[in-house]
Design a protein around this motif. Structure first.
Motif, PDB file in Angstrom:
ATOM      1  N   GLY A 166      48.114  25.472 -41.474  1.00  0.00           N
ATOM      2  CA  GLY A 166      47.577  26.539 -41.028  1.00  0.00           C
ATOM      3  C   GLY A 166      46.545  27.385 -41.972  1.00  0.00           C
ATOM      4  N   SER A 167      46.110  26.600 -43.312  1.00  0.00           N
ATOM      5  CA  SER A 167      45.057  27.386 -43.945  1.00  0.00           C
ATOM      6  C   SER A 167      43.961  27.343 -43.578  1.00  0.00           C
ATOM      7  N   ARG A 168      42.873  28.202 -44.046  1.00  0.00           N
ATOM      8  CA  ARG A 168      41.631  28.362 -43.586  1.00  0.00           C
ATOM      9  C   ARG A 168      40.768  28.265 -44.886  1.00  0.00           C
ATOM     10  N   ILE A 169      39.536  27.437 -44.690  1.00  0.00           N
ATOM     11  CA  ILE A 169      38.638  27.469 -45.943  1.00  0.00           C
ATOM     12  C   ILE A 169      37.338  27.935 -45.022  1.00  0.00           C
ATOM     13  N   ARG A 170      36.922  29.069 -45.706  1.00  0.00           N
ATOM     14  CA  ARG A 170      35.689  29.629 -44.906  1.00  0.00           C
ATOM     15  C   ARG A 170      34.593  29.799 -45.795  1.00  0.00           C
ATOM     16  N   GLY A 171      33.367  30.243 -45.166  1.00  0.00           N
ATOM     17  CA  GLY A 171      32.341  30.550 -45.840  1.00  0.00           C
ATOM     18  C   GLY A 171      30.988  29.502 -45.704  1.00  0.00           C
ATOM     19  N   ALA A 172      30.042  29.996 -46.353  1.00  0.00           N
ATOM     20  CA  ALA A 172      28.798  28.858 -46.384  1.00  0.00           C
ATOM     21  C   ALA A 172      29.022  27.834 -47.167  1.00  0.00           C
ATOM     22  N   SER A 194      41.829  25.218 -40.618  1.00  0.00           N
ATOM     23  CA  SER A 194      40.358  25.160 -40.391  1.00  0.00           C
ATOM     24  C   SER A 194      39.597  24.938 -41.705  1.00  0.00           C
ATOM     25  N   SER A 195      38.570  24.391 -41.855  1.00  0.00           N
ATOM     26  CA  SER A 195      37.588  24.385 -42.861  1.00  0.00           C
ATOM     27  C   SER A 195      36.159  24.456 -42.060  1.00  0.00           C
ATOM     28  N   ASP A 196      35.344  25.503 -42.747  1.00  0.00           N
ATOM     29  CA  ASP A 196      33.976  25.458 -42.174  1.00  0.00           C
ATOM     30  C   ASP A 196      33.050  24.408 -43.098  1.00  0.00           C
ATOM     31  N   GLY A 197      33.506  23.695 -43.897  1.00  0.00           N
ATOM     32  CA  GLY A 197      32.900  22.785 -44.532  1.00  0.00           C
ATOM     33  C   GLY A 197      33.465  21.442 -44.889  1.00  0.00           C
ATOM     34  N   SER A 198      32.956  20.569 -45.293  1.00  0.00           N
ATOM     35  CA  SER A 198      33.453  19.135 -45.578  1.00  0.00           C
ATOM     36  C   SER A 198      34.867  18.928 -46.369  1.00  0.00           C
ATOM     37  N   ILE A 199      35.506  17.831 -45.999  1.00  0.00           N
ATOM     38  CA  ILE A 199      36.674  17.629 -46.627  1.00  0.00           C
ATOM     39  C   ILE A 199      36.472  16.345 -47.267  1.00  0.00           C
ATOM     40  N   ASN A 200      36.561  16.153 -48.550  1.00  0.00           N
ATOM     41  CA  ASN A 200      36.169  14.847 -49.103  1.00  0.00           C
ATOM     42  C   ASN A 200      37.404  14.522 -49.943  1.00  0.00           C
ATOM     43  N   LEU A 201      38.058  13.374 -49.250  1.00  0.00           N
ATOM     44  CA  LEU A 201      39.289  12.565 -49.764  1.00  0.00           C
ATOM     45  C   LEU A 201      38.846  11.193 -49.951  1.00  0.00           C
ATOM     46  N   TYR A 202      37.707  10.936 -50.460  1.00  0.00           N
ATOM     47  CA  TYR A 202      37.167   9.547 -50.969  1.00  0.00           C
ATOM     48  C   TYR A 202      38.307   8.909 -52.177  1.00  0.00           C
ATOM     49  N   GLY A 203      38.792   7.673 -51.800  1.00  0.00           N
ATOM     50  CA  GLY A 203      39.482   6.984 -52.659  1.00  0.00           C
ATOM     51  C   GLY A 203      40.986   7.749 -52.837  1.00  0.00           C
ATOM     52  N   GLY A 225      25.003  13.846 -46.500  1.00  0.00           N
ATOM     53  CA  GLY A 225      26.321  12.986 -46.844  1.00  0.00           C
ATOM     54  C   GLY A 225      27.532  13.725 -46.930  1.00  0.00           C
ATOM     55  N   GLU A 226      27.652  14.757 -46.122  1.00  0.00           N
ATOM     56  CA  GLU A 226      28.944  15.478 -45.999  1.00  0.00           C
ATOM     57  C   GLU A 226      29.712  15.609 -44.656  1.00  0.00           C
ATOM     58  N   PRO A 227      30.262  14.631 -44.393  1.00  0.00           N
ATOM     59  CA  PRO A 227      30.778  14.567 -43.000  1.00  0.00           C
ATOM     60  C   PRO A 227      31.916  15.743 -42.946  1.00  0.00           C
ATOM     61  N   ALA A 228      32.561  16.103 -41.885  1.00  0.00           N
ATOM     62  CA  ALA A 228      33.516  16.881 -41.809  1.00  0.00           C
ATOM     63  C   ALA A 228      34.634  16.489 -42.399  1.00  0.00           C
ATOM     64  N   LEU A 229      35.127  15.191 -42.140  1.00  0.00           N
ATOM     65  CA  LEU A 229      36.088  14.709 -43.010  1.00  0.00           C
ATOM     66  C   LEU A 229      35.727  13.157 -43.692  1.00  0.00           C
ATOM     67  N   GLN A 230      35.803  13.254 -44.830  1.00  0.00           N
ATOM     68  CA  GLN A 230      35.247  11.709 -45.557  1.00  0.00           C
ATOM     69  C   GLN A 230      36.930  11.229 -46.187  1.00  0.00           C
ATOM     70  N   LEU A 231      37.187  10.222 -45.303  1.00  0.00           N
ATOM     71  CA  LEU A 231      38.253   9.569 -45.914  1.00  0.00           C
ATOM     72  C   LEU A 231      37.943   7.903 -46.219  1.00  0.00           C
ATOM     73  N   LEU A 232      36.950   7.969 -46.928  1.00  0.00           N
ATOM     74  CA  LEU A 232      36.389   6.534 -47.454  1.00  0.00           C
ATOM     75  C   LEU A 232      37.064   5.987 -48.477  1.00  0.00           C
ATOM     76  N   CYS A 233      37.300   4.554 -48.294  1.00  0.00           N
ATOM     77  CA  CYS A 233      37.750   3.959 -49.239  1.00  0.00           C
ATOM     78  C   CYS A 233      39.497   4.092 -49.595  1.00  0.00           C
ATOM     79  N   ALA A 234      40.191   4.898 -48.884  1.00  0.00           N
ATOM     80  CA  ALA A 234      41.545   5.532 -49.212  1.00  0.00           C
ATOM     81  C   ALA A 234      42.580   4.487 -48.706  1.00  0.00           C
ATOM     82  N   THR A 235      43.839   4.992 -48.930  1.00  0.00           N
ATOM     83  CA  THR A 235      45.052   4.029 -48.464  1.00  0.00           C
ATOM     84  C   THR A 235      45.961   5.189 -48.043  1.00  0.00           C
ATOM     85  N   VAL A 236      46.688   4.870 -46.934  1.00  0.00           N
ATOM     86  CA  VAL A 236      47.470   5.775 -46.236  1.00  0.00           C
ATOM     87  C   VAL A 236      48.880   4.872 -45.933  1.00  0.00           C
TER      88      VAL A 236
END
Length: 598
Positions: A166-172, A194-203, A225-236
């Motif tokens: 339910g959180s919102r991250i907004r702005g330029a 929602s997020s108006d910018g990228s989410i970086n969860l690298y590693g 180089g700023e995707p909407a969600l970067q879940l690169l080289c991560a483990t779930v």
């Protein structure tokens, strides 16, 4: 509203009276206006601090301090800093409004860290929440939070769950930067997040599941180089639950990530028409990749070299690749099925080269919407137990199945594509098993020209199932089609083999021709017998034996040297001898082909 001086609060906390047994010390303040700077840096406060509905003139400072419990509820602050602080129990900043940075770098919390319902308006060039290297021993919750600016959680550690639902991250400058994040439980970015910018969860390391349902993610552009969600080289350790209302404007990057459970993207909508909407190259998934039930992608879905223990499910998906293929899964390894069926619409090429699917690849009721002459499906060098090509309608583009190995090939003759590359395709059986003559039109659709291997493969399939007549029909058609590729002398010889013995697949044809010429020759020589040669002893003239002596060049019955035709009958002799040699040579060539095939 009462006014309280910050220095007075500091004195009460630092020089607090001795606690009374059974009554722990604590500071509770409500509806107060605090003037000055509440500076508790580098101090130890054994009592709990609980402030509710208070206003601050200056940002309080808790840097390096040690606290039993810290609670600020519905307060208004120009900022807050707690760099390197330690809270033995819960740290709660709930429902607060901060017009400055919430600086929690290296904060250590013994139980829960709560930022629920707070609003943080970041100053220019600074993050809204700076939580780099924080450590939370239980839950970290920032649900229904509003941040106008970046959130930093680099290298942070949360023992239990991390909630941003339910959180919102907004702005330029909006973004959630959490590379190398460690979460023991689940990470929730769902329920209206929602997020108006990228989410970086690298590693990042997530012990439970990553939840993205009913969220809206907006990237700032893949080129930067700023995707909407970067879940690169991560483990779930659990699932990625990203269906049911997920909207992504930009790139969803899951490359080189390991997911022990299932990746669920059903009913998700990805929008990045200028490039790749889903980057999942070398993704490792223990369960399924579920993109069924209304999944929409405006942009390429890239699954190259992924490893999927279960199935890849794309039933009913709508894939559009404006700047490239709509689906690129070259080199993928699938433990069960690869299902692109039940209403899948592909506006662009599907590329499945060099894939390994232990179950079936299914395109039943799929639609390939590509212009004529372009590749609709590339399934080159792949392996599967079954390939289903019962398409919704015949595609205008061509299908490339070259050098692919299939156990069972299922198709629909009414939906065969106009162009089909079958060079190197190998299969054990084919369904429906049509008569050989009907399958010939299926073979003759290669836009690159004639290739003998598809004919031989189909003939082998017929022979394997005891349909030798259909196999001979296909092999004869192969020779006739090959004749068009030969030089003129070779074409003439090929035509003679076709007419006489059907390239060895119609041997009775030579017998019938011999019978015809034998009958004609016997009749003519009976009417106009040849003259005897010499005065010595000779056998009695037999028109039938004389004709056989002329037709069979390698057998001598003694009639041909004893009698000599005269006049026009000499031309009959020439024709019979020539026919005999032609039929014998053609029969030998046909027999040689049959023996080599055997």
């Amino acid at each position: 509203m009462p006014v309280v001086d910050a220095e007075t609060l500091r004195w009460l906390l630092v020089a607090a009276p001795c606690p009374v047994p059974g009554r722990p010390a604590r500071l509770r303040l409500r509806d107060a206006h605090i003037t000055g700077t509440l500076d508790l840096s580098e101090v130890v406060v054994p009592s709990a601090i609980r402030l509710r509905s208070c206003g601050f003139d200056e940002a309080p400072c808790f840097d390096g301090g040690r606290f039993s419990a810290l609670e600020l509820t519905d307060c208004a602050l120009p900022g807050l800093t707690a760099v390197g602080a330690a809270v033995d129990r819960e740290c709660e900043i709930v429902g607060c409004v901060l017009d400055g940075t919430l600086d929690l770098r290296s904060l250590a919390v013994g139980t829960r860290l709560l930022l629920d319902r707070s609003t943080v308006n970041a100053p220019e060039d600074k993050p809204a929440v700076d939580g780099r290297s924080i450590a939370v021993e239980e839950q970290f919750s920032a649900s229904e939070m509003v941040c106008a600016g970046p959130i930093r959680l680099d290298s942070s550690r949360v023992q239990d769950t991390l909630d941003f639902w339910g959180s919102r991250i907004r702005g330029a400058r909006a973004s959630l930067q959490a590379p190398e994040l460690t979460v023991g439980g689940s990470l929730r970015l769902d329920r209206g997040f929602s997020s108006d910018g990228s989410i970086n969860l690298y590693g990042a390391s997530i012990g439970g599941s990553l939840h993205l349902e009913d969220s809206t993610l907006t990237g700032t552009g893949e080129r930067r180089g700023e995707p909407a969600l970067q879940l690169l080289c991560a483990t779930v350790g659990g699932d990625i639950q990203a269906g049911s209302g997920l909207v992504v404007r930009g790139c969803l990057d899951l490359r080189d990530t390991s997911v022990r459970g299932t990746v669920v993207l059903k009913r998700a909508r990805l929008h990045h028409p200028a490039g790749t909407a889903l980057k999942a190259a070398r993704l490792h998934v223990g369960g399924d990749v579920n993109c069924r039930g209304g999944f929409v992608s405006q942009g390429t879905v890239d699954l190259r070299d992924a490893r999927v223990g279960g199935s890849v499910l794309l039933e009913g998906a709508d894939l559009t690749g404006n700047a490239g293929p709509c689906l690129r899964a070259n080199g993928i390894d699938v433990g069960a099925e690869f299902k692109c069926c039940d209403g899948l619409t592909a506006q662009g090429r599907i590329s499945l080269s060099h894939v390994t699917v232990r179950g079936r690849i299914c395109f039943k009721d799929a639609l390939f919407d590509v212009p004529a002459g372009e590749r609709a499906l590339r399934c080159r060098g792949s392996t599967a137990s079954e390939l289903v090509l019962n398409l919704r309608e015949a595609p205008a583009g061509f299908l490339d199945l070259s050098h692919t190995r299939i156990g069972v090939l299922r198709d629909d003759p009414a939906k065969w594509p106009r162009s089909l590359v079958l060079e190197g395709l190998a299969y054990e059986s084919i369904d429906p098993t049509l008569p050989g003559r009907q399958r010939l039109t299926w073979l003759d659709r290669d836009p690159t020209g004639f290739s003998p291997q598809p004919y031989e493969q189909l003939a082998t399939n017929y022979q394997r199932h005891g349909r030798d007549a259909d196999a001979r029909t296909v092999l004869l058609a192969k020779q006739r089609r090959m004749r068009t590729t030969l030089a003129w002398p070779a074409r003439i010889w090929s035509l003679l083999q076709d007419v006489t013995v059907g390239y060895g697949y119609r041997p009775l044809r030579a017998v019938l021709l011999l019978a015809v010429f034998f009958t004609v020759g016997t009749t003519m020589f009976s009417t106009w017998p040849p003259n005897p040669v010499g005065d010595g002893a000779r056998p009695d003239f037999q028109a039938a034996v004389y004709t056989l002596d002329l037709l069979l060049p390698l057998i001598d019955f003694g009639q041909e040297p004893a009698f000599d035709a005269h006049g026009a009958m000499q031309w009959v002799v020439v024709v019979l001898v020539s026919v005999g040699w032609i039929l014998a040579t053609a029969a030998a060539a046909g027999a040689n082909r049959v023996l080599r095939r055997a």
